[in-house]
Scaffold this active site. Structure first.
Site, mmCIF file in Angstrom:
data_model
loop_
_atom_site.group_PDB
_atom_site.id
_atom_site.type_symbol
_atom_site.label_atom_id
_atom_site.label_comp_id
_atom_site.label_asym_id
_atom_site.label_seq_id
_atom_site.Cartn_x
_atom_site.Cartn_y
_atom_site.Cartn_z
ATOM 1 N N CYS B 212 0.838 -1.188 0.000
ATOM 2 C CA CYS B 212 0.000 0.000 0.000
ATOM 3 C C CYS B 212 0.881 1.248 0.000
ATOM 4 O O CYS B 212 1.728 1.400 0.871
ATOM 5 C CB CYS B 212 -0.881 -0.015 1.245
ATOM 6 S SG CYS B 212 -1.826 1.500 1.430
ATOM 7 N N CYS B 215 0.130 3.111 3.563
ATOM 8 C CA CYS B 215 0.519 2.640 4.889
ATOM 9 C C CYS B 215 1.554 1.529 4.862
ATOM 10 O O CYS B 215 2.074 1.143 5.907
ATOM 11 C CB CYS B 215 -0.705 2.199 5.677
ATOM 12 S SG CYS B 215 -1.356 0.615 5.114
ATOM 13 N N CYS B 234 -6.425 -2.122 0.388
ATOM 14 C CA CYS B 234 -5.541 -2.312 1.529
ATOM 15 C C CYS B 234 -6.403 -2.699 2.724
ATOM 16 O O CYS B 234 -7.435 -2.093 2.972
ATOM 17 C CB CYS B 234 -4.780 -1.018 1.818
ATOM 18 S SG CYS B 234 -3.721 -1.159 3.274
ATOM 19 N N CYS B 237 -5.679 0.134 5.834
ATOM 20 C CA CYS B 237 -6.129 1.532 5.774
ATOM 21 C C CYS B 237 -7.202 1.638 4.687
ATOM 22 O O CYS B 237 -7.658 0.626 4.169
ATOM 23 C CB CYS B 237 -4.958 2.488 5.526
ATOM 24 S SG CYS B 237 -4.337 2.512 3.829
ATOM 25 N N ASP B 365 21.938 -2.181 -19.010
ATOM 26 C CA ASP B 365 21.797 -3.441 -18.281
ATOM 27 C C ASP B 365 20.660 -4.233 -18.915
ATOM 28 O O ASP B 365 19.511 -3.794 -18.897
ATOM 29 C CB ASP B 365 21.475 -3.137 -16.814
ATOM 30 C CG ASP B 365 21.299 -4.391 -15.983
ATOM 31 O OD1 ASP B 365 21.580 -5.491 -16.490
ATOM 32 O OD2 ASP B 365 20.899 -4.259 -14.813
#
Lengths: 243, 466
Positions: B212, B215, B234, B237, B365
């Site tokens: 999240c 949170c 979530c 929260c 890369d």
């Protein structure tokens, strides 16, 4: 049966490092060596005595902190298993975590697991680029290639040997000419690329160590490695004159 | 300072001309030159618009979204200028204005629709004030250039916060994007795709955001579309997927056309896109959402989207003898996974071309190819004839395929694009699919264009690249 354990694949999935696990598994399967994979995530139990090959990679800062906190709970068991010869490959952030501490630019020391005797200091600039190293496996000199991208500079203390010498690139710290670390059956490196697929001699060496530890037949049947070799040679030619 | 601006524009235009003589594309060079002559060039050119400035940023889909949007605005009768070729750094954005400007530094436009590179976004918005900002998605891209994804998101969020009077158009399905509505405090319009039935997707995909953004707890998903896009919430929260203001659903693909239903304010209508690739529906919905904000009526938006034809490498279509060919730019694992899903959705047998370069613009890369789920190809071996691997790191993509379980007898390495492309066109497959990273794209497109016929319902507006 060889058991492969990939630590925190959900969290540490940067830079394609899962390719190391894929390479280990495939080279076992192609030879008919039974092998299974367990993925261990945050909060899961780990039974180190059942593991033959442990892979620990790196992630972004936030994820690495989460991982360090969780792995800290298993610290003593991991140290014991390593002492007993567990075969481990640890890349980048995972490499740093196995050491004593990481010192940030403002001098704060974040403790590592303290299993290997090396430490890392934050550098002013990130060390980024292609790398070629030379390492010794079973008394044979082997060249390996990969890509490094790290802000920390790692320094090895007496008990820890480097994985190899830098032929091109920065390596551990850009100063002492060493790359990675070796301690018992633990292999650490900054090399992404990932390391194992195109450096198949190292992969096979790890498989052999894992078999040996289980008292299994350690002679490996040959595999056609022409693609691996050409990928490696291509990079060696680019990085080293006359290679 | 009209004189300075005029000199800057003239210098920029001249450099473009010279570069074209020299055979280059020159898409951002005029911007480089103009900025060097007069650093305020972009600021002064961009404030001459009559109606507004729209920016499109995010990892994937910027070029397509922006070009779709430009078609929608044009269909409503406005004069719109846009960086259609995807030159999206500050120099490219400047070059876009220089191109449309008179030699005296006057540029006439109602709207400017600009795609802006995520990392360049803070720099660009310091000089150009947008009225609407579209954020498509955040995926891992070219790590050695941008550092890590969290930083990219943070950079965009911080510069959005500093803007005033801006409306955000956000992908509701991407938690990293959707959070910007709350964290920046700006007015936001959300678009998303409803749950789909029976679409085959690689399951173990690289997912960027498991946590999240508010949170830090782990996000729960009802379903995924791909990567971290889906319906999330979530548990600890109140953060969850916002209800989309513009929602697409019920998708059919027929003959390279996407037909979707799109609902907005309780009103549903159909949306036709002349393109393939599930991700392009997101791009269409974003363009649709902006169209609604600009008060463009439904049928005009639909007409505009119909006028869109894919840009270079954005599922661009060719025909070689009777064989359909598709050219797909790939820059990161998510885009590649979507490309593979599109490849496998095509009927019949296929030959596949994969070019992997490692120049700065591709990402030096190349390890990101190990985050792509090539394993899905091993499961569909019967329909896949041959893989031709090309580019500066041809061997690495061949290696990846080998470890994904593709038989090595099906994998060939032909480094030079000029040899590899004719070879793949000669294959036995009924379709040829080309994957190419950024710097291999233009040469691949040129070679393919010289051997095969360019296709598309609306091929007009395709800029020449020769």
């Amino acid at each position: 049966m060889l058991s492969v354990c990939h630590l925190y694949p959900d969290l540490l999935n940067l830079y394609g490092d899962r390719g190391n696990v894929i390479a280990f598994l495939q080279r076992c399967r192609w030879r008919g060596i039974p092998v299974d994979l367990q993925e261990v995530n945050m909060g899961d139990n780990i039974n180190f005595s059942q593991i033959d090959f442990l892979f620990l990679g790196g992630g972004s800062d936030r994820e690495q902190n989460l991982m360090a906190a969780d792995l800290g709970k298993h610290r003593d068991k991991l140290a014991q298993a390593i002492d007993d010869g567990l075969v481990v490959l640890s890349i980048c952030g995972g490499y740093q975590l196995l050491g004593q501490y990481y010192r940030t630019l403002d001098g704060k020391e974040i403790p590592g697991l303290g299993i290997l005797d090396h430490y890392t200091e934050a550098g002013e600039k990130r060390l980024i680029g292609n790398v070629a190293i030379e390492m010794e496996l079973d008394g044979r000199k082997v060249k390996a290639t990969g890509f490094e991208n790290h802000g920390g500079k790692t320094i090895l203390k007496d008990d820890v040997k480097p994985l190899g010498k830098v032929l091109s690139g920065y390596g551990n710290n850009g100063e002492d000419g060493y790359e990675g670390a070796r301690y018992k059956n633990v292999f650490c490196s900054y090399l992404h690329g990932p390391l194992l697929p195109k450096n198949q001699e190292l992969t096979d060496y790890l498989i052999k160590q894992a078999l040996k530890r289980r008292g299994m037949e350690e002679k490996l049947t040959a595999i056609d490695d022409s693609v691996e070799q050409s990928a490696n040679e291509r990079m060696l030619k680019r990085l080293i004159k006359g290679a | 300072m009209r004189l300075c601006l005029s000199a800057a524009v003239a210098g920029g235009k001249l450099s473009s001309l010279m570069s074209k003589f020299a055979g280059g594309r020159g898409s951002s060079l005029p911007g480089v030159v103009a900025r060097r002559i007069y650093p305020h060039a972009l600021r002064e050119l961009s404030t001459q618009g009559k109606k507004g400035i729209i920016m499109v940023t995010g990892t994937n889909g910027k070029t397509t979204t922006n070009n779709m949007l430009a078609k929608v605005i044009e269909a409503d009768g406005h004069r719109v200028i846009y960086n259609e070729e995807g030159a999206n750094l500050i120099t490219g954005v400047t070059a876009c204005f220089v191109r449309y400007s008179t030699l005296t530094g006057k540029v006439e436009f109602d709207y400017a629709s600009l795609e802006v590179d995520e990392a360049s976004f803070p720099k660009v918005v310091k000089e150009v004030q947008p009225n609407i900002v579209v954020v498509t998605n955040f995926f891992r891209d070219q790590l050695d250039r941008y550092g890590e994804l969290d930083k990219t998101v943070q950079v965009v969020r911080d510069s959005l916060k500093e803007l005033k009077d801006v409306t955000l158009v956000l992908n509701a399905d991407d938690p990293l994007v959707a959070q910007l509505g709350v964290t920046t405090g700006h007015n936001a319009v959300y678009y998303g795709i409803a749950q789909q039935q029976g679409m085959e997707r690689a399951v173990a995909q690289t997912r960027e955001s498991r946590f999240c953004p508010q949170c830090g707890a782990e996000l729960q998903y009802k379903y995924y579309h791909y990567s971290q896009l889906g319906d999330y919430s979530c548990e600890s929260c109140d953060f969850k997927r916002p209800r989309p203001d513009v929602e697409g659903s019920e998708i059919n693909i027929t003959e390279g056309t996407y037909i979707a239903e799109v609902c907005h304010s309780g009103e549903c209508s159909s949306l036709n896109l002349h393109t393939t690739g599930f991700y392009n529906l997101y791009n269409g919905l974003a363009a649709f959402a902006v169209g609604r904000i600009l008060d463009i009526d439904l049928t005009t938006i639909q007409e505009g989207l119909k006028m869109y034809s894919p840009g270079i490498g954005r599922m661009e279509r060719f025909r070689y003898n009777e064989k359909p060919c598709f050219l797909n730019l790939v820059k990161n694992p998510t885009g590649y996974n979507e490309g593979l899903a599109t490849l496998l959705s095509l009927p019949g047998t296929k030959d596949v071309f994969m070019a992997l370069n490692d120049n700065a613009a591709d990402g030096r890369d190349i390890s990101w190819i190990w985050d792509v789920d090539f394993e899905i190809l091993a499961k569909h071996q019967q329909e896949l004839e041959h893989f031709i691997c090309s580019g500066t790191r041809a061997e690495e993509i061949a290696l990846r395929l080998k470890y994904a379980g593709v038989p090595t007898t099906k994998i060939n390495i032909i480094r030079e694009l000029g040899d590899a492309i004719p070879a793949v066109l000669q294959g036995e497959g009924e379709t040829v699919y080309f994957f190419s990273t950024y710097t291999a794209l233009w040469p691949s497109q040129r070679i393919l264009g010289s051997l095969a016929e360019k296709e598309g319902q609306h091929a007009v507006g395709m800029s020449s690249v020769s």
